[in-house]
Structures are given as C-alpha cells and as structure tokens.
Design a protein around this motif. Structure first.
Motif, short mmCIF file in Angstrom:
data_model
loop_
_atom_site.label_atom_id
_atom_site.label_comp_id
_atom_site.label_asym_id
_atom_site.label_seq_id
_atom_site.Cartn_x
_atom_site.Cartn_y
_atom_site.Cartn_z
N ASN A 1 0.79 -1.24 0.00
CA ASN A 1 0.00 0.00 0.00
C ASN A 1 0.82 1.28 0.00
O ASN A 1 0.29 2.37 -0.18
N ALA B 1 13.19 10.60 9.05
CA ALA B 1 12.71 11.10 10.35
C ALA B 1 13.07 10.11 11.45
O ALA B 1 13.30 8.93 11.18
N TYR C 1 11.44 9.50 15.29
CA TYR C 1 10.51 9.98 16.30
C TYR C 1 10.30 8.94 17.38
O TYR C 1 10.36 7.74 17.12
N GLU D 1 4.75 12.64 20.73
CA GLU D 1 6.03 12.20 20.18
C GLU D 1 7.10 13.28 20.32
O GLU D 1 6.80 14.47 20.36
N SER E 1 2.10 14.76 7.30
CA SER E 1 3.42 14.18 7.06
C SER E 1 4.12 14.94 5.94
O SER E 1 3.47 15.32 4.97
N PRO E 2 5.43 15.16 6.07
CA PRO E 2 6.14 15.84 4.97
C PRO E 2 6.12 14.96 3.72
O PRO E 2 6.02 13.75 3.83
N1 LIG Z 1 8.22 13.08 11.56
C1 LIG Z 1 7.14 12.67 10.97
O1 LIG Z 1 6.92 12.88 9.81
C2 LIG Z 1 6.20 11.91 11.77
C3 LIG Z 1 5.14 11.38 11.11
N2 LIG Z 1 4.25 10.64 11.77
C4 LIG Z 1 3.19 10.09 10.96
O2 LIG Z 1 2.12 9.74 11.76
C5 LIG Z 1 1.48 8.60 11.23
C6 LIG Z 1 1.31 7.55 12.30
O3 LIG Z 1 2.54 7.28 12.94
P1 LIG Z 1 3.11 5.81 13.08
O4 LIG Z 1 4.36 5.78 13.77
O5 LIG Z 1 3.14 5.21 11.77
O6 LIG Z 1 2.10 5.17 14.10
P2 LIG Z 1 0.93 4.09 14.07
O7 LIG Z 1 1.16 3.36 15.31
O8 LIG Z 1 -0.37 4.72 13.86
O9 LIG Z 1 1.16 3.15 12.82
C7 LIG Z 1 2.22 2.36 12.75
C8 LIG Z 1 2.09 1.41 11.61
O10 LIG Z 1 1.36 0.31 12.06
C9 LIG Z 1 0.97 -0.45 10.95
N3 LIG Z 1 -0.38 -0.95 11.11
C10 LIG Z 1 -1.54 -0.46 10.63
N4 LIG Z 1 -2.55 -1.29 10.94
C11 LIG Z 1 -2.04 -2.30 11.63
C12 LIG Z 1 -2.58 -3.46 12.24
N5 LIG Z 1 -3.88 -3.72 12.18
N6 LIG Z 1 -1.75 -4.28 12.89
C13 LIG Z 1 -0.45 -4.03 12.97
N7 LIG Z 1 0.13 -2.95 12.40
C14 LIG Z 1 -0.66 -2.10 11.76
C15 LIG Z 1 1.12 0.44 9.75
O11 LIG Z 1 2.29 0.06 9.08
P3 LIG Z 1 2.43 -1.25 8.21
O12 LIG Z 1 1.37 -1.28 7.21
O13 LIG Z 1 3.77 -1.02 7.62
O14 LIG Z 1 2.38 -2.42 9.12
C16 LIG Z 1 1.33 1.81 10.39
O15 LIG Z 1 2.08 2.63 9.56
C17 LIG Z 1 2.34 8.09 10.11
O16 LIG Z 1 1.78 8.51 8.90
C18 LIG Z 1 3.65 8.80 10.33
O17 LIG Z 1 4.32 9.03 9.13
C19 LIG Z 1 4.36 10.39 13.10
C20 LIG Z 1 5.39 10.93 13.81
C21 LIG Z 1 6.41 11.74 13.19
#
Ligand SMILES: NC(=O)C1=CN([C@@H]2O[C@H](COP(=O)(O)OP(=O)(O)OC[C@H]3O[C@@H](n4cnc5c(N)ncnc54)[C@H](OP(=O)(O)O)[C@@H]3O)[C@@H](O)[C@H]2O)C=CC1
Ligand SMILES: O=C1O[C@H](COP(=O)(O)O)[C@@H](O)[C@H](O)[C@H]1O
Length: 494
Positions: A342, A378, A380, A398, A492-493
């Motif tokens: 995706n 990034a 975080y 964060e 997100s950037p």
């Molecule tokens: N500096 C920055 O730009 C920052 C950006 N963010 C953004 O915030 C958003 C959320 O942050 P993030 O750390 O990804 O936190 P989340 O905990 O929300 O997500 C983490 C990852 O978990 C996975 N996920 C989704 N559904 C499920 C599931 N049912 N079971 C297990 N894993 C799952 C996905 O990745 P996968 O499909 O790979 O498993 C998802 O990207 C992101 O878009 C991130 O880019 C956050 C902090 C700083």
C-alpha cells in the motif's frame, strides 16, 4: 598498489555494463552529480564499456531523462560529457580488454593514476569480467578498486564460489561490495543515534525492548520485469542484504573505534549469534490482482508475462530472527519486506516493553522509537504525556526529528552518491565485507532451500494492500503490539 588515495592524481572511472538499466538510471546520474558538485578528483575521466555498439552521445541520450540539470549548470554538464568516452567490447575476450586498457592509459599522464571499475553487469558474466580486468586492465601506476553489485550469489555455496574467485584476483581492500542501503542517511545515522547518546544506550537491550521491526515496503510489483526477480524472490532481493545490514547496525555492540574494520568486526560478531531461520519463523506471500484496482493494481504477480504461471517465488516475506547473546536473547527481530503493497516505506520500529507497575489503569501505551529511512527521513519517539490543559489524562505524543523541517538547508544525498565517493576516498565503512556476506548466507540459505525444495506455496495478498492478513498475527506472536490509537497531528512531509 593500494595506498594512492590522493585527489591530485588522475582517476578513471570505468563503468562496465554501461548500456544497461542500472547504468542509465543510477550510475550516470550519480557520477554527474558528484562531478557537478566538484566532489571528484579534478582530473577524472569516465569510460563506459558494454557489448552494445553505440557512441557516447547515444549513452547521453538514453540517460538524459534520469539526470537533473539545473539552470546555470549547462556548461558543466557539457564538460561532464566531454570527460566521458564509450567503448564497445565483449565481456569474455581478453583482446577487447586490452583495447579498454589502451583507452584508459591515454588519460594517465604522470607518475600515479588510479582506476575504479564499476561492475553493472549481470551475474552470468561476472567471472569473465573480473578475470579480464585482472589480466588486462590493472592499474600499473596506482590503485585498482572494483565495485560490485548484488546479487553476491544465490546461496552459501554460490556466494562462496564467487568470493573465492574474487579473492584469487583482488585483495579485500580492493573490493567494494555495494549494499546501497548502507548509503542511506538514516542507516548511517544508526551508529550515531546509538553510540553518541547516553539516553539510548542503557535501554538498548532485552531488559527494555520487547521487539524490533525492520520493514521495507514498495507500492509497485514487477510490472513486466519479473524475469530476474522470479529467480531470486523477495528474501534474496531485499531481506538477506538490505534488511540484515540494518539489523546488524541496530544490534551490534559498540565498535572499538570508527575504523571500518572495527565496525565490520562488530557486525559480523552479532550475525554469528543468529541461528538460521526456522520454518515456523517465516511467512511468505505473493500478490494477486486487486479486483477493484485499475491498471497495474488489477494485476497479480502471476499475470506478469515474464513470470512462470506456477511460480512460488515470494514477493513478500516476514521472518523472525533471534540473536542468542546476552544483550538480545529472547527479543524478536522481525524483518519484513514486500512488493505491490500500500505504500513506499523503509523503517525500523523499536518497541519498548510495557511500563511495569502500572498506575494509569492500563492507559499507558508502549514507547516506540521509529527510524524512518524513507520516504522523508525522520526519527521519532512515541511517548506518553499528560494531556495539556486542566484535565489530568494521558495522551500519546512524540518527540519528533523530521529532517525536512529540522535541516531545511541540507540536501540529503542519494545513497549511490555517497557510496561511489567513498570508493574514491578509499573508505570501506559502508561496504559489505566478505565475512559479513558469509554469515548472511549462513542465516538464510537453509530456509531458502526448504521453501524451494518443499515448494511452499506463498499466501496470497491483494496488490496494494498491507500484505497478507496473516502477517499481523505473526507480529503479535512476536510481541509487536499495534494499538491503532496513536494520532500524528501534523501533516506528514512529502
Ligand atoms: N516526523 C514525521 O513525519 C512523523 C510522522 N508521523 C506520521 O504519523 C502517522 C502515524 O505514525 P506511526 O508511527 O506510523 O504510528 P501508528 O502506530 O499509527 O502506525 C504504525 C504502523 O502500524 C501499521 N499498522 C496499521 N494497521 C495495523 C494493524 N492492524 N496491525 C499491525 N500494524 C498495523 C502500519 O504500518 P504497516 O502497514 O507497515 O504495518 C502503520 O504505519 C504516520 O503517517 C507517520 O508518518 C508520526 C510521527 C512523526
Ligand atoms: O536492491 C533493491 O532495492 C530496490 C529498492 O531500493 P530503494 O532505494 O528505492 O528503496 C528494490 O526495488 C529492488 O527490487 C532491490 O533489488
């Protein structure tokens, strides 16, 4: 002669396989950027070599759309191509390499002159090319360095054969095995994050860390170019090299110094503690067409005309690795890689254990340190805070280091730029040493053999999805908890 790293001497960069895809898409653009930014020795010439009969103007035309030329750089761009030549020749005839040698020698005025050979050629001609370089093109007045691209074999036996072949021709300090993930900013930053910060080091262990997930995701499939891929599959393509390299940097002990061999000694040491992957620790998948998708998304791996209809090659894999040492025993290291998913993403997620002795009614979520390699570098740290305001409540928040906002003035260089420059300066810190490679194949060969010999059918997943649904259950089994409650406030950037 290996100790002539000095930018005052003439250098020739010889690109073998100059008519190929990698050459036009990556290597010509990279050497242009290095040349444009005056990072190469002033007196550097470039010679392209391949079987295709063509002129340097044709090479230029083919790589044009992959090379950025900004306003004001046109003159420099012309100079770059003036420093380029192209020679057509076979890969297996010594006489052709003697011609190549003559071509290079023309540039080599003065007492010292160095040669760098970049092998952007298919594995089938690898042995011929290296033997001929050794026999006909070795630098007489300076160093000879050889950059080689993966695949470094298909398994432990073929890799060892290749290594022995190379050892017979060159010294280890002449061989630069590229793993381009080692040239990525956030992969290089792992060493500093870990060893230049007291806050991380004491908690980087089995007492504090529940699990570590290292992911690579790509949003496109093979798109008609599955021929090469089908012979290798996702485990060999990305996991055995890029992801395992990241793992070794995340898990290794502190090196004695920053000397490349001290660092690589530690990487090898931690790899030696890893057992070969067991069948119960792997899940393989293959994408199928998305019935609601458009264009490529509607197609599955087996719809690619270059892929055999009964192929069981994984386009997705998730593996649990165990490091049997005092720091990591019992902590799952989860490697996960897939095509036709995706999103495009490469990242490391270090998930800390739940806080013991809970006083917050189970509301405290785990800390997670996320190192996002791409896109948008990034780092975080997801943590709990008090929700700001009158209420005394918990909120997930964060500490965020996003490179595009924190380092606005700095362009993050491309991995290939960094690595090719390293070859000119003679630093092997970010290149794979022979013994690392051997360990990598020791860990992966048995499972690759079992999957292939037992013809294990990969589980299907839909093109454009997050991967096989079974993968999340596997993450949970490895004590990787996804709460789904974390919310990032800023966009997100890009
Ligand atoms: N500096 C920055 O730009 C920052 C950006 N963010 C953004 O915030 C958003 C959320 O942050 P993030 O750390 O990804 O936190 P989340 O905990 O929300 O997500 C983490 C990852 O978990 C996975 N996920 C989704 N559904 C499920 C599931 N049912 N079971 C297990 N894993 C799952 C996905 O990745 P996968 O499909 O790979 O498993 C998802 O990207 C992101 O878009 C991130 O880019 C956050 C902090 C700083
Ligand atoms: O080595 C490889 O890497 C690329 C992905 O590289 P990236 O720098 O764009 O992340 C992958 O597409 C290819 O299949 C693999 O061989």
């Amino acid at each position: 002669m290996e100790n002539k790293t000095d930018f005052r001497f003439p250098h020739t960069f010889i690109l073998l396989g100059a008519s190929g895809d990698l050459a036009k898409k990556k290597i010509y653009p990279t050497i242009w950027y290095l040349y444009r930014d005056n990072l190469l020795p002033e007196n550097t010439k470039f010679v392209g070599y391949a079987r295709t009969k063509q002129t340097i103007s044709e090479v230029r035309e083919k790589s044009k759309k992959y090379m950025k030329v900004r306003a004001g750089e046109e003159r420099k761009f012309e100079q770059f191509w003036e420093a380029n030549e192209y020679l057509a020749g076979s890969y297996d005839k010594r006489i052709d390499y003697e011609m190549l040698n003559q071509q290079i020698s023309k540039f080599e005025k003065g007492p010292v002159a160095n040669r760098i050979f970049y092998l952007a050629v298919p594995p089938t001609v690898f042995e011929d090319v290296t033997v001929n370089i050794r026999n006909a093109c070795i630098a007489i007045k300076g160093y000879t360095r050889v950059i080689i691209e993966k695949p470094f074999g298909r398994d432990d036996v073929s890799s060892e054969k290749l290594s022995n072949h190379l050892i017979g021709l060159f010294k280890e300090e002449q061989i630069y095995r590229i793993d381009h993930y080692l040239g990525k900013e956030m992969v290089q930053n792992l060493l500093t994050t870990r060893f230049a910060n007291q806050i991380f080091n004491p908690s980087w262990n089995r007492e504090n860390i529940a699990s570590i997930l290292i992911s690579f995701k790509e949003p496109f499939g093979t798109e008609g170019r599955g021929g090469y891929f089908d012979d290798f599959g996702m485990i060999r393509d990305v996991m055995q090299n890029h992801l395992l390299q990241i793992l070794s940097l995340v898990a290794m002990e502190k090196p004695v110094t920053l000397n490349p061999n001290d660092i690589r000694d530690e990487k090898v040491k931690v790899l030696r503690h890893i057992q070969p992957i067991a069948m119960e620790d792997i899940l393989v998948g293959q994408y199928v067409g998305n019935p609601d998708g458009q264009g490529e998304d509607a197609l599955g791996y087996l719809d690619d005309p270059t892929v055999p209809k009964d192929s069981i090659t994984p386009t997705y894999a998730l593996a649990g690795l165990w490091i049997n040492n005092a720091r990591w025993q019992g902590v799952p290291f989860i490697l996960r890689s897939g095509k036709a998913l995706n999103e495009r993403k490469a990242e490391v997620r270090i998930q800390f254990k739940d806080v013991p002795g809970d006083i917050f009614d189970g509301k405290a979520k785990r800390n997670e340190l996320v190192i996002r390699v791409q896109p948008g570098e990034a780092l975080y740290l997801k943590m709990m805070g008090k929700s700001p305001g009158m209420k005394f409540d918990l909120v997930e928040t964060e500490l965020d280091l996003t490179y595009s906002t924190r380092y606005r003035e700095t362009d993050v260089p491309d991995a290939y730029e960094r690595l090719i420059l390293d070859v000119f300066t003679g630093t092997q810190m970010h290149f794979v040493r022979n013994d690392e490679l051997k360990e990598a194949w020791r860990i992966f060969t048995p499972i690759l053999k079992q999957l292939e010999e037992q013809r294990v059918k990969p589980v299907p997943y839909v093109h454009g999805s997050r991967g096989p649904p079974e993968a999340d259950a596997m993450l949970a089994k490895y004590n990787f908890k996804y709460s789904g409650s974390y919310k990032w406030q800023k966009p997100s950037p890009p």
